[in-house]
Design a protein around this motif. Structure first.
Motif, short mmCIF file in Angstrom:
data_model
loop_
_atom_site.label_atom_id
_atom_site.label_comp_id
_atom_site.label_asym_id
_atom_site.label_seq_id
_atom_site.Cartn_x
_atom_site.Cartn_y
_atom_site.Cartn_z
N THR A 1 0.83 -1.21 0.00
CA THR A 1 0.00 0.00 0.00
C THR A 1 0.86 1.26 0.00
OG1 THR A 1 -0.11 0.01 2.43
CG2 THR A 1 -1.83 -1.19 1.27
N VAL A 2 2.14 1.14 -0.32
CA VAL A 2 3.07 2.26 -0.31
C VAL A 2 2.95 2.99 -1.64
CG1 VAL A 2 5.48 2.95 -0.10
CG2 VAL A 2 4.60 1.03 1.25
N PRO A 3 2.66 4.29 -1.65
CA PRO A 3 2.58 5.03 -2.92
C PRO A 3 3.95 5.20 -3.54
CG PRO A 3 2.35 6.52 -1.06
CD PRO A 3 2.38 5.15 -0.48
N ASN A 4 3.98 5.20 -4.85
CA ASN A 4 5.22 5.34 -5.60
C ASN A 4 5.55 6.83 -5.75
OD1 ASN A 4 7.46 4.84 -7.11
ND2 ASN A 4 6.34 4.38 -9.00
N GLN A 5 6.07 7.39 -4.66
CA GLN A 5 6.42 8.81 -4.61
C GLN A 5 7.53 9.00 -3.58
OE1 GLN A 5 2.76 10.69 -3.47
NE2 GLN A 5 2.90 10.03 -1.34
N PRO A 6 8.20 10.14 -3.57
CA PRO A 6 9.27 10.35 -2.59
C PRO A 6 8.75 10.22 -1.15
CG PRO A 6 9.39 11.99 -4.32
CD PRO A 6 8.12 11.25 -4.54
N ALA A 7 9.50 9.49 -0.34
CA ALA A 7 9.17 9.22 1.07
C ALA A 7 7.83 8.52 1.21
CB ALA A 7 9.18 10.51 1.90
N GLY A 8 7.43 7.76 0.21
CA GLY A 8 6.16 7.04 0.28
C GLY A 8 6.17 5.96 1.34
N ALA A 9 7.29 5.26 1.47
CA ALA A 9 7.37 4.20 2.49
C ALA A 9 7.29 4.77 3.89
CB ALA A 9 8.66 3.41 2.30
N PHE A 10 7.91 5.93 4.11
CA PHE A 10 7.89 6.54 5.45
C PHE A 10 6.47 6.90 5.86
CE2 PHE A 10 7.77 10.55 7.82
CZ PHE A 10 8.38 10.15 9.00
N TRP A 11 5.73 7.56 4.96
CA TRP A 11 4.38 7.97 5.32
C TRP A 11 3.44 6.78 5.45
CZ3 TRP A 11 4.44 12.43 7.30
CH2 TRP A 11 5.27 13.45 6.82
N ALA A 12 3.67 5.73 4.68
CA ALA A 12 2.83 4.54 4.78
C ALA A 12 3.02 3.84 6.13
CB ALA A 12 3.14 3.57 3.64
N VAL A 13 4.28 3.72 6.54
CA VAL A 13 4.56 3.09 7.84
C VAL A 13 4.05 3.97 8.97
CG1 VAL A 13 6.39 2.31 9.39
CG2 VAL A 13 6.49 1.76 6.94
N LEU A 14 4.23 5.30 8.86
CA LEU A 14 3.74 6.21 9.89
C LEU A 14 2.22 6.16 10.00
CD1 LEU A 14 4.38 8.41 11.97
CD2 LEU A 14 4.21 10.08 10.11
N ASN A 15 1.56 6.02 8.87
CA ASN A 15 0.10 5.90 8.89
C ASN A 15 -0.34 4.66 9.66
OD1 ASN A 15 -2.65 6.26 8.22
ND2 ASN A 15 -2.41 4.98 6.40
N ARG A 16 0.32 3.54 9.43
CA ARG A 16 -0.04 2.30 10.14
C ARG A 16 0.25 2.42 11.64
NH1 ARG A 16 -3.71 -0.25 7.23
NH2 ARG A 16 -3.15 -0.04 5.02
N LEU A 17 1.35 3.08 11.99
CA LEU A 17 1.66 3.24 13.42
C LEU A 17 0.63 4.12 14.12
CD1 LEU A 17 5.56 3.67 13.29
CD2 LEU A 17 4.25 1.65 14.01
N LEU A 18 0.19 5.17 13.45
CA LEU A 18 -0.84 6.03 14.04
C LEU A 18 -2.17 5.29 14.18
CD1 LEU A 18 -0.13 9.43 12.23
CD2 LEU A 18 0.38 8.82 14.60
N ILE A 19 -2.50 4.46 13.20
CA ILE A 19 -3.72 3.66 13.30
C ILE A 19 -3.64 2.70 14.47
CG2 ILE A 19 -5.07 1.86 12.15
CD1 ILE A 19 -4.57 3.27 9.51
N ILE A 20 -2.48 2.06 14.65
CA ILE A 20 -2.32 1.13 15.77
C ILE A 20 -2.44 1.87 17.11
CG2 ILE A 20 -0.62 -0.34 16.92
CD1 ILE A 20 0.36 -1.17 14.14
N PHE A 21 -1.86 3.06 17.20
CA PHE A 21 -1.94 3.84 18.44
C PHE A 21 -3.39 4.23 18.74
CE2 PHE A 21 -2.04 8.10 20.38
CZ PHE A 21 -1.47 7.80 21.61
#
Length: 287
Positions: A78-98
């Motif tokens: 689910t990582v978008p193909n854009q700069p820093a896409g992996a960072f924002w995807a992982v951060l999104n999942r961490l915020l959802i878990i929190f």
């Protein structure tokens, strides 16, 4: 027999159990999706080193980019193909878990003082409407991406429970969490249970012999007479006159009379002193 309040208590707690289950499913699916995203990003980086059509940014292995215009997301993630896409995807999942952890603690009701002070909308003073809105937002955030079946079912289930909580919040408003609390179930039957008075010390049981039946009858008649006399004495009093005072002295009570005092509004007594010289002069003139 279960009353209307009992059915309300059971229904609200059933919805709370389903809400906790949906949050746990979303928690598990978020972890699984995050692990799959990390694996897909690593595979994409390895493929970028072998294929010249894929460019990997220097200095940051998670910042990947693709020259090919027909790829919007990294394959299998689910990582978008854009700069820093992996960072924002992982951060999104961490915020959802929190957020899921906070909502589970709110549903359990622990710690209540923490939510009442820092998150009042999730405390006991608010209803289920705010909780349902947050659950719908989490479900929509997951459903807006292309995810696997496990995450899809978990997010859709959570979104449905969120809509149900919003409906219950509109119906019961701020009393929803009070109605589903176990304390409310105990208070419901508090007035139904009989109240027991403290019992005195056990009385000794005296068994009479068969030959003393006459004494037993005389003792019973005396007890009945004394009981009737005590009842009659309770019904007819001596009053506050001389007869009552005599009866109290005969029973051993001491009577004391309060000291004589003047009321607060009475004027203070004044002492008048006669002028002795004037009276003496008047007596000489008369003589």
């Amino acid at each position: 027999m279960v009353t209307k309040k009992g059915y309300t208590f059971l229904a609200l707690n059933a919805v709370r159990a389903l809400s906790i289950i949906a949050l746990l499913l979303l928690f598990a699916s978020s972890i699984v999706t995050m692990v799959q995203d990390v694996k897909s990003v690593n595979a994409f980086i390895v493929a970028g080193k072998a294929d010249p059509n894929i460019r990997v940014a220097e200095g940051n292995s998670t910042d990947v980019d693709c020259i090919s215009t027909d790829t919007d997301y990294i394959d299998g993630s689910t990582v978008p193909n854009q700069p820093a896409g992996a960072f924002w995807a992982v951060l999104n999942r961490l915020l959802i878990i929190f957020q899921v952890i906070v909502l589970i603690m709110s549903e359990v009701g622990w710690p209540a003082a923490f939510f009442s002070r820092f998150f009042p909308i999730l405390g006991n003073e608010f209803g289920l409407g705010a909780l349902g809105v947050i659950q719908c937002l989490l479900g929509a955030a997951v459903l807006s991406h292309h995810v696997d079946e496990f995450s899809l079912v978990s997010a859709f289930f959570l979104f449905s429970i969120g809509c149900l909580n919003i409906l219950l919040g509109l119906i019961y408003r701020e009393s929803a969490k009070t109605r589903r609390a176990p304390k409310a179930w105990r208070e419901q039957y508090q007035d139904v249970l009989p109240t027991t008075a403290p019992l005195g010390p056990p009385r000794a049981l005296v068994m009479a012999s068969t030959g003393s039946s006459a004494a037993w009858e005389r003792e019973k008649e005396g007890a009945d007479a004394s009981r009737s006399g005590s009842l009659s004495s309770q019904k007819s009093g001596m009053g506050f006159g001389r007869q009552g005072e005599k009866a109290a002295l005969a029973r051993g009570y001491t009577l004391t009379r309060p000291g004589e005092t003047l009321p607060r509004y009475a004027p203070k007594p004044t002492v008048t002193v006669r002028d002795s010289t004037v009276s003496y002069a008047e007596s000489e003139t008369v003589a």
